[in-house]
Scaffold this motif. Structure first.
Motif, PDB file in Angstrom:
ATOM      1  N   ALA A 258       0.739  -1.413  -0.218  1.00 59.53           N
ATOM      2  CA  ALA A 258      -0.082   0.187  -0.151  1.00 59.53           C
ATOM      3  C   ALA A 258       1.032   1.210   0.109  1.00 59.53           C
ATOM      4  CB  ALA A 258      -0.799  -0.041   1.432  1.00 59.53           C
ATOM      5  N   ALA A 259       1.744   1.094   0.788  1.00 59.24           N
ATOM      6  CA  ALA A 259       2.799   2.505   0.807  1.00 59.24           C
ATOM      7  C   ALA A 259       3.438   2.612  -0.599  1.00 59.24           C
ATOM      8  CB  ALA A 259       3.756   2.309   1.954  1.00 59.24           C
ATOM      9  N   ALA A 260       4.018   1.639  -1.083  1.00 57.98           N
ATOM     10  CA  ALA A 260       4.665   1.718  -2.515  1.00 57.98           C
ATOM     11  C   ALA A 260       3.722   2.318  -3.520  1.00 57.98           C
ATOM     12  CB  ALA A 260       5.142   0.059  -2.789  1.00 57.98           C
ATOM     13  N   VAL A 261       2.456   1.502  -3.376  1.00 52.72           N
ATOM     14  CA  VAL A 261       1.576   1.979  -4.499  1.00 52.72           C
ATOM     15  C   VAL A 261       1.222   3.473  -4.274  1.00 52.72           C
ATOM     16  CG1 VAL A 261      -1.052   1.940  -5.210  1.00 52.72           C
ATOM     17  CG2 VAL A 261       0.362  -0.205  -5.093  1.00 52.72           C
ATOM     18  N   PHE A 262       1.214   3.972  -3.048  1.00 53.55           N
ATOM     19  CA  PHE A 262       0.864   5.333  -2.733  1.00 53.55           C
ATOM     20  C   PHE A 262       1.797   6.303  -3.294  1.00 53.55           C
ATOM     21  CE2 PHE A 262       0.951   9.249  -0.253  1.00 53.55           C
ATOM     22  CZ  PHE A 262      -0.487   9.873  -0.718  1.00 53.55           C
ATOM     23  N   VAL A 263       2.968   5.948  -3.125  1.00 55.56           N
ATOM     24  CA  VAL A 263       4.176   6.729  -3.517  1.00 55.56           C
ATOM     25  C   VAL A 263       4.130   6.773  -4.938  1.00 55.56           C
ATOM     26  CG1 VAL A 263       6.532   6.923  -3.456  1.00 55.56           C
ATOM     27  CG2 VAL A 263       5.390   6.344  -1.225  1.00 55.56           C
ATOM     28  N   LEU A 264       4.100   5.651  -5.655  1.00 58.11           N
ATOM     29  CA  LEU A 264       4.036   5.724  -6.942  1.00 58.11           C
ATOM     30  C   LEU A 264       2.871   6.414  -7.855  1.00 58.11           C
ATOM     31  CD1 LEU A 264       5.609   4.419  -9.375  1.00 58.11           C
ATOM     32  CD2 LEU A 264       4.215   2.431  -9.098  1.00 58.11           C
ATOM     33  N   ALA A 265       1.536   6.180  -7.147  1.00 55.82           N
ATOM     34  CA  ALA A 265       0.474   7.094  -7.650  1.00 55.82           C
ATOM     35  C   ALA A 265       0.704   8.095  -7.432  1.00 55.82           C
ATOM     36  CB  ALA A 265      -0.673   6.339  -7.051  1.00 55.82           C
ATOM     37  N   TYR A 266       1.320   8.855  -6.174  1.00 59.86           N
ATOM     38  CA  TYR A 266       1.298  10.411  -5.924  1.00 59.86           C
ATOM     39  C   TYR A 266       2.490  10.823  -6.892  1.00 59.86           C
ATOM     40  CZ  TYR A 266       2.073  14.533  -3.471  1.00 59.86           C
ATOM     41  OH  TYR A 266       2.144  15.985  -3.308  1.00 59.86           O
ATOM     42  N   ALA A 267       3.586  10.267  -7.001  1.00 56.64           N
ATOM     43  CA  ALA A 267       4.589  10.588  -8.054  1.00 56.64           C
ATOM     44  C   ALA A 267       4.095  10.658  -9.520  1.00 56.64           C
ATOM     45  CB  ALA A 267       5.867   9.660  -7.985  1.00 56.64           C
ATOM     46  N   LEU A 268       3.202   9.624  -9.902  1.00 54.79           N
ATOM     47  CA  LEU A 268       2.821   9.786 -11.329  1.00 54.79           C
ATOM     48  C   LEU A 268       1.379  10.417 -11.608  1.00 54.79           C
ATOM     49  CD1 LEU A 268       3.731   6.202 -12.234  1.00 54.79           C
ATOM     50  CD2 LEU A 268       4.864   8.020 -12.691  1.00 54.79           C
ATOM     51  N   ALA A 269       0.794  11.087 -10.620  1.00 57.00           N
ATOM     52  CA  ALA A 269      -0.544  11.799 -10.735  1.00 57.00           C
ATOM     53  C   ALA A 269      -0.332  13.265 -11.159  1.00 57.00           C
ATOM     54  CB  ALA A 269      -1.145  11.682  -9.317  1.00 57.00           C
ATOM     55  N   GLY A 270       0.891  13.641 -11.584  1.00 50.47           N
ATOM     56  CA  GLY A 270       1.198  14.851 -12.018  1.00 50.47           C
ATOM     57  C   GLY A 270       0.467  15.321 -13.210  1.00 50.47           C
ATOM     58  N   ARG A 271       0.193  14.515 -14.141  1.00 47.97           N
ATOM     59  CA  ARG A 271      -0.373  14.956 -15.356  1.00 47.97           C
ATOM     60  C   ARG A 271      -1.071  13.739 -16.135  1.00 47.97           C
ATOM     61  NH1 ARG A 271       2.499  13.275 -19.807  1.00 47.97           N
ATOM     62  NH2 ARG A 271       4.521  12.430 -19.515  1.00 47.97           N
ATOM     63  N   GLU A 272      -1.934  14.104 -16.845  1.00 46.40           N
ATOM     64  CA  GLU A 272      -2.853  13.199 -17.599  1.00 46.40           C
ATOM     65  C   GLU A 272      -1.831  12.348 -18.483  1.00 46.40           C
ATOM     66  OE1 GLU A 272      -6.997  13.539 -20.290  1.00 46.40           O
ATOM     67  OE2 GLU A 272      -6.045  15.105 -19.581  1.00 46.40           O
ATOM     68  N   ARG A 273      -2.135  11.063 -18.477  1.00 42.97           N
ATOM     69  CA  ARG A 273      -1.125   9.996 -19.186  1.00 42.97           C
ATOM     70  C   ARG A 273      -1.980   9.237 -20.187  1.00 42.97           C
ATOM     71  NH1 ARG A 273       3.123  11.124 -16.616  1.00 42.97           N
ATOM     72  NH2 ARG A 273       3.519  10.720 -14.660  1.00 42.97           N
ATOM     73  N   GLY A 274      -1.489   8.778 -21.212  1.00 38.49           N
ATOM     74  CA  GLY A 274      -2.067   7.953 -22.177  1.00 38.49           C
ATOM     75  C   GLY A 274      -2.387   6.430 -21.720  1.00 38.49           C
ATOM     76  N   TYR A 275      -2.871   5.642 -22.731  1.00 37.99           N
ATOM     77  CA  TYR A 275      -3.145   4.419 -22.413  1.00 37.99           C
ATOM     78  C   TYR A 275      -1.996   3.474 -22.233  1.00 37.99           C
ATOM     79  CZ  TYR A 275      -4.833  -0.474 -22.777  1.00 37.99           C
ATOM     80  OH  TYR A 275      -5.202  -1.788 -22.697  1.00 37.99           O
ATOM     81  N   GLY A 276      -1.104   3.637 -23.206  1.00 43.16           N
ATOM     82  CA  GLY A 276       0.018   2.976 -23.417  1.00 43.16           C
ATOM     83  C   GLY A 276       0.911   3.256 -21.943  1.00 43.16           C
ATOM     84  N   ARG A 277       1.064   4.343 -21.752  1.00 45.47           N
ATOM     85  CA  ARG A 277       1.891   4.730 -20.533  1.00 45.47           C
ATOM     86  C   ARG A 277       1.305   4.051 -19.263  1.00 45.47           C
ATOM     87  NH1 ARG A 277       5.076  10.274 -21.041  1.00 45.47           N
ATOM     88  NH2 ARG A 277       5.803   9.908 -23.131  1.00 45.47           N
ATOM     89  N   ILE A 278      -0.022   4.165 -19.048  1.00 51.57           N
ATOM     90  CA  ILE A 278      -0.604   3.679 -17.903  1.00 51.57           C
ATOM     91  C   ILE A 278      -0.574   2.061 -17.902  1.00 51.57           C
ATOM     92  CG2 ILE A 278      -2.724   3.153 -16.709  1.00 51.57           C
ATOM     93  CD1 ILE A 278      -3.781   5.922 -17.731  1.00 51.57           C
ATOM     94  N   ALA A 279      -0.662   1.481 -18.874  1.00 51.84           N
ATOM     95  CA  ALA A 279      -0.409   0.014 -19.111  1.00 51.84           C
ATOM     96  C   ALA A 279       0.965  -0.497 -18.887  1.00 51.84           C
ATOM     97  CB  ALA A 279      -0.993  -0.477 -20.451  1.00 51.84           C
ATOM     98  N   ALA A 280       1.993   0.374 -19.426  1.00 50.30           N
ATOM     99  CA  ALA A 280       3.304   0.004 -19.320  1.00 50.30           C
ATOM    100  C   ALA A 280       3.769   0.166 -17.815  1.00 50.30           C
ATOM    101  CB  ALA A 280       3.992   0.942 -20.170  1.00 50.30           C
ATOM    102  N   LEU A 281       3.096   0.806 -17.038  1.00 51.18           N
ATOM    103  CA  LEU A 281       3.502   1.064 -15.586  1.00 51.18           C
ATOM    104  C   LEU A 281       2.582   0.072 -14.722  1.00 51.18           C
ATOM    105  CD1 LEU A 281       3.812   4.984 -15.370  1.00 51.18           C
ATOM    106  CD2 LEU A 281       5.453   3.173 -15.140  1.00 51.18           C
TER     107      LEU A 281
END
Length: 182
Positions: free
Chosen positions: A45-68
């Motif tokens: 949960a901590a790792a997912v929160f940190v990753l989600a917070y770091a990546l929530a800065g802008r809108e991402r496309g489908y390919g980038r979301i799937a790749a992560l």
């Protein structure tokens, strides 16, 4: 309107973490028929929160979301499985002996997460090891395919959610400042 504000990022990351970790832990317990150690669930949960917070800065496309999302899902599954084996043994029972004396009682302490779900699906089996002992070699490929398919569907769902949130915020911003333009 920008979707990268600090408060909005934290709320988005917290909601995403709660949903993803709950679904992931519940499905892992249902499929493995063994509970999860609370420290393992908290670490994911901590790792997912940190990753989600770091990546929530802008809108991402489908390919980038799937790749992560797909490698993250596979990594979380691996950590859950490792936590189950370390804390409860390969047969789903408690680990005794020298492993406990090394300090794993801190890692494995507390009430296991998902015990009622594990009991509900047990049907007399000895946990994940008993299921894997009877499994065919193709089961691993089917499980990997299921993970990838779920990751692709989740990425599409997240992409649509990102787009909907951005459109909603633009509409709210437009409606808010429209009276000032007159």
């Amino acid at each position: 309107m920008d979707i990268s504000g600090t408060r909005l990022r934290a709320v988005r990351a917290a909601l995403f973490t709660a949903l993803v970790v709950t679904l992931s832990a519940a499905s892992h317990v249902l499929l493995s028929r063994a509970p999860l150690p609370p420290a393992t669930v908290a670490a994911i949960a901590a790792a997912v929160f940190v990753l989600a917070y770091a990546l929530a800065g802008r809108e991402r496309g489908y390919g980038r979301i799937a790749a992560l999302l797909i490698p993250s899902e596979l990594a979380a599954d691996t950590v859950f499985t490792a936590g189950q084996h370390v804390c409860y043994g390969e047969a789903g029972g408690p680990v005794a002996g020298p492993l406990r004396s090394v300090g794993f009682d801190v890692l494995c302490g507390g009430t296991p997460v998902g015990t009622p779900l594990a009991r509900m699906t047990a049907d007399g089996h000895g946990g994940a090891a008993a299921l894997l002992a009877d499994a065919e070699p193709s089961a691993a490929w089917l499980l990997l395919g299921a993970h990838v398919a779920v990751g692709l569907v989740a990425a599409a769902w997240l992409r649509r959610g990102e787009r909907a949130l951005a459109q909603l915020l633009r509409a709210v911003a437009g409606a808010t400042f429209r009276p000032l333009l007159r």
